[in-house]
Design a protein around this motif. Structure first.
Motif, short mmCIF file in Angstrom:
data_model
loop_
_atom_site.label_atom_id
_atom_site.label_comp_id
_atom_site.label_asym_id
_atom_site.label_seq_id
_atom_site.Cartn_x
_atom_site.Cartn_y
_atom_site.Cartn_z
N LEU A 197 0.67 -1.09 -0.04
CA LEU A 197 0.10 0.00 0.03
C LEU A 197 0.83 1.22 0.04
O LEU A 197 2.04 1.02 0.14
CB LEU A 197 -0.89 -0.17 1.29
N PRO A 198 0.43 2.33 -0.33
CA PRO A 198 1.33 3.51 -0.23
C PRO A 198 2.25 3.68 0.95
O PRO A 198 3.24 4.08 0.65
CB PRO A 198 0.37 4.74 -0.59
N PRO A 237 -5.99 1.08 14.28
CA PRO A 237 -6.35 2.61 13.97
C PRO A 237 -6.70 2.72 12.53
O PRO A 237 -6.49 1.86 11.79
CB PRO A 237 -4.89 3.02 14.40
N SER A 238 -7.06 3.80 12.40
CA SER A 238 -7.63 4.27 10.95
C SER A 238 -6.39 4.24 9.84
O SER A 238 -5.38 4.59 10.30
CB SER A 238 -8.04 5.64 11.14
N GLY A 239 -6.71 3.35 8.81
CA GLY A 239 -5.66 3.32 7.88
C GLY A 239 -4.82 2.40 8.02
O GLY A 239 -3.73 2.30 7.50
N SER A 240 -5.14 1.33 8.97
CA SER A 240 -4.12 0.06 9.17
C SER A 240 -4.26 -0.78 8.30
O SER A 240 -3.53 -1.91 8.42
CB SER A 240 -4.24 0.04 10.81
N GLY A 241 -5.39 -0.86 7.28
CA GLY A 241 -5.46 -1.72 6.50
C GLY A 241 -6.59 -2.67 6.72
O GLY A 241 -6.84 -3.71 5.99
N LYS A 242 -7.38 -2.54 7.37
CA LYS A 242 -8.60 -3.49 7.68
C LYS A 242 -9.73 -3.70 6.63
O LYS A 242 -9.82 -4.76 6.28
CB LYS A 242 -9.44 -3.19 9.01
N SER A 243 -10.01 -2.47 6.21
CA SER A 243 -10.90 -2.63 5.03
C SER A 243 -10.11 -3.35 3.69
O SER A 243 -10.78 -4.20 3.07
CB SER A 243 -11.53 -1.35 4.39
N THR A 244 -9.07 -3.02 3.64
CA THR A 244 -8.23 -3.66 2.38
C THR A 244 -8.17 -5.07 2.69
O THR A 244 -8.33 -5.88 1.59
CB THR A 244 -6.79 -3.04 2.21
N HIS A 281 -13.95 -0.59 15.08
CA HIS A 281 -12.97 0.27 16.24
C HIS A 281 -13.40 0.31 17.49
O HIS A 281 -12.68 0.71 18.28
CB HIS A 281 -13.38 1.85 15.58
N1 LIG Z 1 -7.28 2.06 -3.51
C1 LIG Z 1 -6.45 2.23 -2.69
N2 LIG Z 1 -5.11 3.05 -3.43
C2 LIG Z 1 -4.28 3.64 -2.82
N3 LIG Z 1 -4.10 3.53 -1.43
C3 LIG Z 1 -5.30 2.87 -0.89
C4 LIG Z 1 -6.54 2.27 -1.61
N4 LIG Z 1 -7.13 2.09 -0.61
C5 LIG Z 1 -6.65 2.00 0.66
N5 LIG Z 1 -5.42 2.59 0.56
C6 LIG Z 1 -4.55 3.02 1.58
O1 LIG Z 1 -3.90 1.86 2.41
C7 LIG Z 1 -3.99 2.27 3.64
C8 LIG Z 1 -5.10 1.22 4.46
O2 LIG Z 1 -6.60 1.58 4.02
P1 LIG Z 1 -7.82 0.77 4.79
O3 LIG Z 1 -8.96 1.36 4.21
O4 LIG Z 1 -7.60 -0.54 4.56
O5 LIG Z 1 -7.66 1.10 6.15
P2 LIG Z 1 -8.57 0.65 7.38
O6 LIG Z 1 -7.80 0.35 8.54
O7 LIG Z 1 -9.91 0.25 7.02
O8 LIG Z 1 -9.17 2.26 7.71
P3 LIG Z 1 -10.52 2.91 8.38
O9 LIG Z 1 -10.33 2.40 9.87
O10 LIG Z 1 -10.21 4.35 8.51
O11 LIG Z 1 -11.59 2.45 7.67
C9 LIG Z 1 -4.37 3.72 3.89
O12 LIG Z 1 -3.31 4.55 4.23
C10 LIG Z 1 -5.24 4.12 2.63
O13 LIG Z 1 -4.98 5.46 2.54
#
Ligand SMILES: Nc1ncnc2c1ncn2[C@@H]1O[C@H](COP(=O)(O)OP(=O)(O)OP(=O)(O)O)[C@@H](O)[C@H]1O
Length: 242
Positions: free
Chosen positions: A11-12, A33-40, A186
């Protein structure tokens, strides 16, 4: 093991690198935490995103095996995914939505009854409350009789009572159906309530230290204040007097 996941994706800001298994009927609660990769992570399991490298299997059958160049499309995975903002089709009634991908129509109606929304079956999603829509989305997902269920903050927009009732209902049902669940939240309280296992994801990795810190913080938060927490009736009296 019912659901096995081993995936890496750049990821970036960091590389997501994670491995786990969820037995049939168990819930893996994922916090982070937010942005830790959970949704990915959920998107990779559902097939909405592809790992750079990885192996994902459900009931022993591979869905993803990057070495063998296998990446099944989402519709061939039999995995249901429920987000925070339902995902019901806006032009279909609640009943049509739930029947849309249902394997068993009787079960679909029974689910609407169980979740207390059968009387609203003729309503469009716009004519339902947020809680009713979320119940509908859960019914729609379970009526598919999925081989695994992925939940991404499904109850976070609901009031406390709805949240507690719904999450218990979903755990009871998925245990009865014997399907593995990955539940992203969360809310550490919620994670501890629903999860058989707790995974803390930070910068794309499982982080045991961070998990322990969160658990300590929660214990601290729940510790009775000096003089003790007032029992509920006394608290109500104090609030009424204020
Ligand atoms: N399609 C994408 N292209 C580029 N970067 C992405 C993409 N999807 C997610 N990211 C980046 O990957 C990282 C993880 O994102 P992700 O949505 O998985 O986090 P999260 O833990 O689910 O966050 P939240 O709790 O805020 O929903 C973040 O830094 C996000 O900016």
């Amino acid at each position: 093991m019912a659901l096995s996941v081993s995936a890496r994706k750049q990821l970036p800001a960091f590389e997501l690198k994670i491995s786990f298994s969820v037995p049939a009927g168990n819930v893996l609660a994922v916090i982070g935490p937010s942005g830790s990769g959970k949704s990915t992570l959920l998107r990779i399991i559902a097939g909405l995103d592809a790992p750079d490298r990885g192996y994902i299997a459900l009931k022993g059958a591979p869905l993803v095996d990057t070495q063998a160049k296998l990446i099944l499309p989402p519709q061939r995975r039999h995995i249901a995914l429920v987000f925070q903002d339902h995902g019901l089709f806006p032009h279909m009634t609640l009943k049509e939505n739930v029947l849309y991908a249902a394997k068993d129509k009787h079960m679909a109606i029974a689910l609407l009854e169980r979740f207390g929304i059968v009387s609203l079956r003729g309503n469009l999603p716009a004519q339902l409350s947020g809680g009713e829509r979320q119940r509908g989305a859960i019914c729609q997902a379970l009526a598919m009789k999925p081989a695994a269920l992925l939940l991404d903050e499904p109850f976070s927009a609901l009031d406390l009572e709805n949240r507690l009732t719904l999450r218990r209902e979903v755990v009871d049902l998925t245990k009865a159906m014997g399907i593995p669940v990955v539940h992203v939240t969360h809310d550490l309280h919620e994670a501890l309530d629903v999860g058989d296992t707790l995974l803390a994801l930070r910068m794309g990795r499982s982080d045991e230290q961070w998990k322990q810190r969160q658990l300590t913080l929660l214990a601290e938060e729940l510790k009775p204040r000096e003089g003790g927490i007032l029992p509920a009736p006394a608290m109500a009296e104090r609030l009424a007097a204020s």
